[in-house]
Design an enzyme around this catalytic site. Structure first.
Site, PDB file in Angstrom:
ATOM      1  N   GLY A  13       0.790  -1.220   0.000  1.00 49.28           N
ATOM      2  CA  GLY A  13       0.000   0.000   0.000  1.00 49.28           C
ATOM      3  C   GLY A  13       0.826   1.275   0.000  1.00 49.28           C
ATOM      4  NE  ARG A  34       0.873  -7.094  12.557  1.00 51.20           N
ATOM      5  CZ  ARG A  34      -0.249  -6.663  13.127  1.00 51.20           C
ATOM      6  NH1 ARG A  34      -0.246  -6.292  14.395  1.00 51.20           N
ATOM      7  NH2 ARG A  34      -1.358  -6.577  12.431  1.00 51.20           N
ATOM      8  CG  ASP A  53       3.775  -6.658  16.515  1.00 52.93           C
ATOM      9  OD1 ASP A  53       3.366  -5.481  16.476  1.00 52.93           O
ATOM     10  OD2 ASP A  53       3.092  -7.595  16.967  1.00 52.93           O
ATOM     11  N   GLY A  82      -0.051   0.696  10.303  1.00 54.33           N
ATOM     12  CA  GLY A  82      -1.339   0.906  10.958  1.00 54.33           C
ATOM     13  C   GLY A  82      -2.303  -0.221  10.661  1.00 54.33           C
ATOM     14  CE1 TYR A 145      -6.546   3.742  10.241  1.00 56.54           C
ATOM     15  CE2 TYR A 145      -8.055   5.418   9.422  1.00 56.54           C
ATOM     16  CZ  TYR A 145      -6.886   4.698   9.299  1.00 56.54           C
ATOM     17  OH  TYR A 145      -6.034   4.949   8.237  1.00 56.54           O
ATOM     18  CE  LYS A 149      -3.754   5.978  10.622  1.00 52.83           C
ATOM     19  NZ  LYS A 149      -2.330   5.752  10.313  1.00 52.83           N
TER      20      LYS A 149
END
Length: 239
Positions: A13, A34, A53, A82, A145, A149
């Site tokens: 990503g 991870r 991790d 994340g 979330y 953030k």
């Protein structure tokens, strides 16, 4: 000059695009991951992949030791790793909430604190935290979330006041809806509905996020710190 760059969550990503961008710029890049394996093209670019991790302080310490041994002190840190565990509040467990904060917010604290050691000695450094438009606007079903953030913004601005006199900048990039595996898993109807909320009428690309990160890590951004840069097609205007 080639710098030592560390990108957490750099195997897919947005993190992957950021790692590629720095590697293509000639920097010495390391990524943490991870699970799974980094794409072959990262290794072909000479990127160092370290399994870590970031919820485990000992693993973070070990990862830094490996990066420092091979690339020297981390000069540019991109805290990108994340997770999400979306759920409406009435169904959200305490673990759903705390585990997302432990990865997204406390994890950023762990990796930034460890990088800060070398940056203070060098009297220079660049830190970029990857937040989200959701952290600025909120989103139903994403209280955990969004809280994590949003917390990155306060974290970055507090550190900017602590560290900027040492030539260490701390900035935040807040992506909007980006074309990744996560958004591609949505139905066509869901994807179309999301696009209607974006003034530019399209998803962002991971490369566009990476370009903003590279700018903040460059000499051109030497007088920018404590900033939140939205890369969201106008979705979060006013925030």
């Amino acid at each position: 000059m080639s710098r030592s760059v560390l990108v957490t969550g750099g195997n897919r990503g947005i993190g992957l695009a950021i790692a590629r961008a720095f590697a293509d710029n000639g920097d010495k890049v390391a990524v943490t991951f991870r699970s799974g394996e980094p794409p072959a093209d990262l290794l072909e670019r000479g990127v160092l992949a370290v399994r870590c991790d970031i919820t485990d302080s000992e693993q973070v310490e070990q990862a830094y030791k490996e990066v420092e041994e091979k690339h020297g002190n981390v000069e540019v840190l991109v805290a990108n790793a994340g997770i999400t565990k979306d759920q409406l509040l009435m169904r959200m467990s305490e673990d759903d909430f705390s585990s997302v904060l432990d990865t997204n917010l406390v994890g950023a604290f762990r990796v930034v604190k460890r990088a800060n050691r070398g940056m203070l000695r060098a009297k220079k450094g660049r830190v970029v935290l990857i937040s989200s438009v959701v952290g600025l606007m909120g989103q139903a079903g994403q209280a955990n979330y969004a809280a994590s953030k949003a917390g990155l913004v306060g974290f970055a601005r507090s550190l900017s006041r602590e560290l900027s006199s040492r030539n260490i900048t701390i900035n935040v990039v807040a992506p909007g809806f980006v074309d990744t595996d996560m958004t591609r898993a949505l139905s066509e109807e869901q994807r179309a509905g999301i696009v209607t909320q974006v003034p530019m009428g399209r998803y962002g690309t991971t490369e566009e996020i990476a370009a903003a990160v590279r700018f903040l890590a460059s000499d051109d951004a030497a007088y920018i710190t404590g900033a939140v840069i939205p890369v969201d097609g106008g979705l979060g205007m006013g925030h």
